[in-house]
Scaffold this motif. Structure first.
Motif, short mmCIF file in Angstrom:
data_model
loop_
_atom_site.label_atom_id
_atom_site.label_comp_id
_atom_site.label_asym_id
_atom_site.label_seq_id
_atom_site.Cartn_x
_atom_site.Cartn_y
_atom_site.Cartn_z
N GLU A 1 1.15 5.46 -0.77
CA GLU A 1 0.54 6.77 -1.03
C GLU A 1 1.65 7.80 -1.16
O GLU A 1 2.41 8.03 -0.21
CB GLU A 1 -0.41 7.16 0.10
N ASP B 1 -1.61 -1.60 -4.09
CA ASP B 1 -2.56 -0.49 -4.06
C ASP B 1 -1.75 0.81 -4.05
O ASP B 1 -1.05 1.09 -3.07
CB ASP B 1 -3.45 -0.59 -2.82
N ASN C 1 -6.48 -3.54 -11.23
CA ASN C 1 -7.23 -2.28 -11.24
C ASN C 1 -7.36 -1.81 -12.69
O ASN C 1 -6.35 -1.58 -13.35
CB ASN C 1 -6.53 -1.21 -10.41
N ASN D 1 2.67 11.79 -2.30
CA ASN D 1 2.26 13.15 -2.62
C ASN D 1 3.51 13.99 -2.86
O ASN D 1 4.31 14.20 -1.95
CB ASN D 1 1.44 13.75 -1.47
N ASP E 1 0.87 -1.18 0.00
CA ASP E 1 0.00 0.00 0.00
C ASP E 1 0.90 1.23 0.00
O ASP E 1 1.64 1.47 0.96
CB ASP E 1 -0.91 -0.02 1.23
N ASP F 1 -1.63 5.07 -4.68
CA ASP F 1 -2.32 6.35 -4.81
C ASP F 1 -1.26 7.44 -4.89
O ASP F 1 -0.72 7.88 -3.88
CB ASP F 1 -3.25 6.57 -3.61
N ASN F 2 -0.95 7.87 -6.11
CA ASN F 2 0.10 8.86 -6.34
C ASN F 2 -0.50 10.20 -6.77
O ASN F 2 -1.36 10.24 -7.66
CB ASN F 2 1.06 8.39 -7.44
N SER F 3 -0.03 11.27 -6.17
CA SER F 3 -0.41 12.63 -6.59
C SER F 3 0.86 13.43 -6.82
O SER F 3 1.67 13.59 -5.89
CB SER F 3 -1.27 13.30 -5.50
#
Length: 399
Positions: free
Chosen positions: A206, A258, A313, A208, A204, A260-262
């Motif tokens: 993430e 999983d 996904n 930013n 997982d 989640d890249n910004s």
């Protein structure tokens, strides 16, 4: 892990100012290069390994192991509420990390025995990287060989940027986030009667990453103004499960990633910016590379079962295709149901829609398939409720 490098404060309430250089733009004696760099390079590893051996008339050998990492990394490099005079300014936030997890388990049961083994690796990573010029800063970059240019800016936003920049090489604002993960998981069971092996890997992540000049900035950037945000993620997951027994063996391997890249690079609203020579560059890049390897091996004289599942996904383009196909199926089956005078045609048609979505998402191994099946169950309950108005015995089905 929190890593910060900065000049001044980004909080107005602290009322702190850093004065660097001379306020006289004609005085070249105190002018030089300013470098603000915050860098973190974290490397973690977790290893879990073990085994059991059971020798008895009806023995059971079991072995379970898990390697788990939880990591949060925050790196910031910035100019806050400051008055600065210089020839060149570099603001660099570099956030690097690496996790290597290895979990391997082996269980052996001989005689009339059962061997069961399971291994798991789980990584939870949050990585925040920021490089910026914040609120109420006044920055003057003086050219040693081509004169002087200044600019001012003001902003009331606490997370905004205010600066004026002129320089030989201008100003560079860079935020770089790099992370690598390599979990390897193997579970193997051997038993004379029955054997089972399992492997599970979960990642997982993430991320930013942002580089920016905030609202209300007026910048004269000399040769160049660079605002660069880059996020580079590489995840390689390997799972293997093996089971060997004379009678029954079963095994499975599951890999889930999983992400989640910004990644953002921007110049705020109401800004006025000029630059010569190399001009202005505002760029955000994301490089994500995910690889998974799932292998199972089962051997038995009578029955052997093995399965490897890789969760998927679907992309936005495939989502559009899925909804287009769903619409076509819905329209076609509406007319088919209408031709056969189907009662409660609207919820019946919706039932076809949810069923198609559930089957498609299951086929594509997308974790949201469960939502489609749940929606279909709700529609079926509605249909049985409507049917119970005509036949009371259908109430038992609703319950």
């Amino acid at each position: 892990i929190d890593t910060n490098a900065h000049i001044g404060s980004e909080k107005i309430a602290e009322n702190y100012e850093a004065n660097i250089g001379t306020t006289d733009t004609n005085d070249k004696s105190t002018v030089g290069k300013i470098t603000i760099e915050a860098k973190d390079d974290a490397k973690l590893s977790a290893n879990a390994g073990g085994g059991t051996l059971q020798v008895s008339g009806a023995g059971v050998a079991s072995s379970l192991g898990a390697a788990v990492e939880v990591l949060e990394k925050n790196v910031s490099a910035y100019i806050g509420k400051a008055n600065i005079v210089a020839n060149e300014i570099d603001i660099d936030a570099i956030n690097q990390g690496e996790i290597i997890n290895t979990a391997s388990e082996l269980a052996i049961a001989v005689s009339n025995g059962v061997g069961l083994s399971g291994a798991a690796s789980e990584n939870f990573v949050t990585q925040n990287t920021k490089a910026y010029v914040a609120n109420e800063s006044q920055i003057t970059i003086i050219e040693n060989n081509s004169g002087t240019s200044t600019a001012d800016s003001n902003s009331s936003d606490g997370d905004s940027t205010n600066n004026n920049v002129t320089g030989v090489n201008g100003i560079s604002i860079k935020a770089q986030g790099n992370f690598k993960s390599l979990p390897v998981v193997v579970g193997a069971g051997v038993g004379s009667l029955a054997a089972g092996g399992g492997a599970h890997a979960y990642m997982d992540f993430e991320g930013n990453t942002s580089a920016y000049v905030g609202d209300g900035a007026t910048i004269t950037a000399g040769k160049k103004l660079e605002i660069l945000a880059e996020n580079d993620l590489a995840v390689t997951v390997g799972e293997g499960a093996a089971a060997g027994s004379k009678y029954v063996s079963g095994n499975g391997a599951i890999g889930l990633v999983d992400v989640d890249n910004s990644t953002h690079a921007w110049i705020g609203k109401q800004s006025s910016i000029t630059a010569q020579a190399d001009g202005i560059t505002v760029k955000a890049d994301d490089y994500t590379n995910i690889k998974t390897y799932n292998e199972t091996l089962g051997g038995s004289q009578y029955a052997s079962v093995g399965a490897a599942v890789q969760v998927n996904n679907i992309s936005k383009a495939e989502q559009l295709l899925m909804w287009l196909l769903t619409l076509i199926v819905t329209v076609v089956f509406y007319f088919i149901l209408d031709y056969f005078n189907t009662a409660n045609i609207v919820p019946s048609t919706i039932s076809v829609t949810t069923s198609f979505l559930a089957v498609y998402l299951t086929f594509r191994r997308c974790p949201t398939y469960a939502l489609a099946y749940t929606a279909n169950d709700i529609v079926l309950i509605v249909l049985w409720v409507l049917a119970s108005f005509d036949e009371i015995r259908y109430v038992s089905v609703v319950v």
